[in-house]
Design a protein around this motif. Structure first.
Motif, PDB file in Angstrom:
ATOM      1  N   GLU A  52       0.813  -3.133   2.093  1.00 38.14           N
ATOM      2  CA  GLU A  52       1.587  -1.939   2.420  1.00 38.14           C
ATOM      3  C   GLU A  52       2.524  -1.555   1.285  1.00 38.14           C
ATOM      4  OE1 GLU A  52       0.063  -3.789   6.073  1.00 38.14           O
ATOM      5  OE2 GLU A  52       1.180  -4.565   4.358  1.00 38.14           O
ATOM      6  N   SER A  53       3.160  -2.556   0.682  1.00 41.43           N
ATOM      7  CA  SER A  53       4.070  -2.296  -0.428  1.00 41.43           C
ATOM      8  C   SER A  53       3.326  -1.706  -1.624  1.00 41.43           C
ATOM      9  CB  SER A  53       4.783  -3.586  -0.831  1.00 41.43           C
ATOM     10  OG  SER A  53       5.647  -3.366  -1.918  1.00 41.43           O
ATOM     11  N   GLN A  54       2.155  -2.247  -1.912  1.00 46.85           N
ATOM     12  CA  GLN A  54       1.358  -1.749  -3.034  1.00 46.85           C
ATOM     13  C   GLN A  54       0.909  -0.314  -2.778  1.00 46.85           C
ATOM     14  OE1 GLN A  54      -2.435  -3.694  -3.648  1.00 46.85           O
ATOM     15  NE2 GLN A  54      -2.379  -3.297  -5.848  1.00 46.85           N
ATOM     16  N   GLN A  55       0.481  -0.023  -1.568  1.00 38.94           N
ATOM     17  CA  GLN A  55       0.066   1.336  -1.232  1.00 38.94           C
ATOM     18  C   GLN A  55       1.235   2.305  -1.344  1.00 38.94           C
ATOM     19  OE1 GLN A  55      -1.524   0.777   2.712  1.00 38.94           O
ATOM     20  NE2 GLN A  55      -3.597   0.372   1.969  1.00 38.94           N
ATOM     21  N   PHE A  56       2.383   1.900  -0.832  1.00 43.78           N
ATOM     22  CA  PHE A  56       3.535   2.795  -0.879  1.00 43.78           C
ATOM     23  C   PHE A  56       3.950   3.084  -2.322  1.00 43.78           C
ATOM     24  CE2 PHE A  56       8.074   3.845  -0.670  1.00 43.78           C
ATOM     25  CZ  PHE A  56       8.026   4.889   0.232  1.00 43.78           C
ATOM     26  N   ASP A  57       3.781   2.119  -3.202  1.00 45.83           N
ATOM     27  CA  ASP A  57       4.139   2.322  -4.609  1.00 45.83           C
ATOM     28  C   ASP A  57       3.226   3.346  -5.275  1.00 45.83           C
ATOM     29  OD1 ASP A  57       5.868   1.453  -6.828  1.00 45.83           O
ATOM     30  OD2 ASP A  57       4.009   0.716  -7.719  1.00 45.83           O
ATOM     31  N   GLN A  58       2.050   3.590  -4.697  1.00 45.98           N
ATOM     32  CA  GLN A  58       1.118   4.581  -5.231  1.00 45.98           C
ATOM     33  C   GLN A  58       1.272   5.938  -4.541  1.00 45.98           C
ATOM     34  OE1 GLN A  58      -2.608   2.654  -4.469  1.00 45.98           O
ATOM     35  NE2 GLN A  58      -2.305   1.087  -6.033  1.00 45.98           N
ATOM     36  N   ASN A  59       2.319   6.065  -3.777  1.00 48.56           N
ATOM     37  CA  ASN A  59       2.561   7.224  -2.932  1.00 48.56           C
ATOM     38  C   ASN A  59       3.517   8.181  -3.637  1.00 48.56           C
ATOM     39  OD1 ASN A  59       3.110   8.925  -0.790  1.00 48.56           O
ATOM     40  ND2 ASN A  59       3.816   7.315   0.580  1.00 48.56           N
ATOM     41  N   LEU A  60       3.314   9.484  -3.481  1.00 46.78           N
ATOM     42  CA  LEU A  60       4.265  10.448  -4.024  1.00 46.78           C
ATOM     43  C   LEU A  60       5.680  10.187  -3.520  1.00 46.78           C
ATOM     44  CD1 LEU A  60       1.826  12.088  -5.118  1.00 46.78           C
ATOM     45  CD2 LEU A  60       2.996  14.143  -4.347  1.00 46.78           C
TER      46      LEU A  60
END
Length: 518
Positions: A138-146
């Motif tokens: 989840e943290s990795q995905q959020f870091d790729q989020n606008l």
């Protein structure tokens, strides 16, 4: 010796920025009787010392899954029910409840806001890097989020920074002329950066006398803040508590449209207002009390019967039989083919979450030119657009037939096309005003006709696009929608004609006419 309520108010007086430290440590005080998981000695020590502070925070933590289960137990859940994504949890954390010490003393060397407190290394902020110990995916995905890049995407973009300064700056008026005074940092932090996130910096320590003795507390700027793109003292971006409100961190809160409304309600991003008048919003308003917002996975037709924001953009969705409809994601644009709001024209979604790197062919940090030509090298291609559209449509088809879904998307695509065309018309008027020196394009946001142009794309076109996407027709017509698009064009034309009259230079002080002789 316990501190009474009067002493607490005096010790943690609001005059100091470090009073916020007290509010965080409040969460450390809680009898553990409601917890089903063993509590670490360090967390128990926090609770024993701070048991008299802010019981509401503690009540929230007691209700949380953090207090009721251990990471090791969470890892043993069946895959679709699992909320802990990290394959390896540190041994000292795996077998205890996720309590005060497990969050506020984790990774102390990485935190510039770490300080000594009762022989413990404690930090004020809890960041996505801390949460990643258990929630790595989840943290990795959020870091790729606008969203996680929202601070830099605003403050590092010269065009958007000018807009922010125009909104937050002070106007000094002399005669019929105004001068824009640059906004102070606290005004920026209290407005745009409340959602985009501030840059939290440590400015040293402050020594304070309390009834419990002398303590050193960190002095922070950009605090308090839980914006989605907050720059944290450990260098990470974002705040999980923007959606998963501390200290309960309940999934049902993150799934509530009211949580998204914190930042998606104003005329520039009217998503929540559109949702509230849509058929989906009406069903939520009437039936939500009967739905199960805690279930993981979230079963369409069984746990709920109409979507919320999280349904379409984030949640793990399955059929009642367990067939996966959409995977959980914290990169919110995984199901978004086009970017609909915040920019002059709708366009394919950016490839990188860092949009400050975008340059159109005219050198501006925008994904399109002022006439709508896309900076395609920075945007996702047609194949990725189709893949994201298919993912979103699968969510739609869990409730609707293919014909219904196809018809809806056809209407939506047409609304994108027509709203962009109305923005282009307004832009042509604006370009004429610049060419004729009726307005100065050194700053796109400071003159009356420019502000009308901004409203065309930042308010009215956004309203049309989101209304079409989310079935909220009311906001796509008269309430800030198509009516406003057409009216604004006429207002701009009429105003430009006024500016073209002799002596009608915008912002100029007009000469007084002598009274007529009778």
């Amino acid at each position: 010796m316990p501190i009474n309520r009067l002493d607490t108010n005096r010790i943690f007086a609001p005059q100091s920025a470090t009073a916020v430290f007290a509010l965080i440590l409040i969460a450390f005080s809680c009898p553990i009787s409601a917890s089903e998981a063993p509590v670490s000695e360090a967390t128990q020590e926090c609770i024993d010392c701070h048991a008299t502070f802010a019981p509401a925070m503690i009540a929230d933590w007691k209700k949380s899954l953090h207090a009721k289960t251990t990471p090791a137990a969470a890892r043993k859940k069946p895959e679709l029910e699992r909320r802990v994504s990290s394959p390896n949890i540190p041994e000292q954390l795996a077998g205890v409840a996720v309590g005060c010490a497990e969050c506020h003393s984790l990774n102390p060397a990485a935190h510039k806001d770490t300080f000594d407190h009762n022989d413990k290394k404690v930090h004020l902020t809890v960041t996505p890097n801390d949460c990643a110990v258990c929630h790595a995916e989840e943290s990795q995905q959020f870091d790729q989020n606008l969203m996680s890049h929202a601070w830099g995407n605003l403050t590092k973009n010269s065009v958007f920074s000018s807009l922010m300064n125009a909104v937050n700056g002070l106007q000094s008026v002399h005669g019929l002329k105004s001068t824009l005074i640059a906004p102070d940092q606290k005004s920026q932090d209290d407005s745009c950066l409340q959602c985009h996130g501030t840059e939290v910096q440590v400015k040293g320590l402050q020594t304070r006398e309390t009834d419990q003795g002398t303590f050193d507390f960190p002095v922070l700027t950009g605090w308090p803040n839980q914006g989605v793109g907050r720059i944290n003292p450990d260098g990470s971006k974002g705040s999980c508590s923007a959606c998963h409100n501390r200290h309960q961190f309940a999934i049902e809160i993150a799934r509530s449209p009211g949580t998204c409304a914190q930042c998606h309600k104003g005329p520039d991003v009217p998503a929540y207002k559109v949702y509230s008048v849509s058929k989906h919003g009406a069903l939520y308003s009437a039936l939500a009390k009967e739905w199960n917002f805690k279930s993981v996975p979230w079963r369409v037709g069984e746990d709920f019967t109409a979507p919320t924001c999280a349904t379409c953009h984030a949640s793990l969705l399955t059929s009642p039989d367990g067939d996966v409809i959409a995977k959980r994601t914290h990169r919110m644009n995984d199901r978004i083919p086009w970017r609909l709001f915040g920019l002059i024209y709708s366009h394919a979604h950016p490839k990188s979450p860092d949009t400050s790197i975008i340059k159109n062919k005219n050198g501006l940090p925008l994904p399109t030119t002022l006439t709508g030509e896309s900076a395609k090298e920075y945007l996702i291609n047609d194949e990725e657009i189709a893949a994201r559209q298919k993912t979103m449509q699968e969510v739609c088809k869990s409730c609707h037939t293919t014909d219904w879904v196809d018809g809806h998307w056809d209407l939506f695509q047409n609304s994108r096309k027509t709203s962009d065309a109305m923005v282009l018309s307004a832009t042509e008027i604006m370009r004429t005003a610049w060419d004729k020196k009726l307005a100065d394009n050194s700053n796109l946001f400071d003159e009356a006709i420019e502000k009308k142009w901004i409203e065309q794309w930042l308010f009215h076109a956004n309203s049309v696009r989101l209304s079409s996407a989310m079935l909220g027709a009311d906001y796509g017509v008269f309430d800030g929608g198509r009516w406003s698009l057409s009216k604004n064009i006429q207002d701009m034309l009429d105003y430009m004609k006024f500016l073209m009259k002799p002596g009608a230079t915008e912002g100029a002080e007009q000469p007084r006419q002598k009274p007529k002789q009778r």
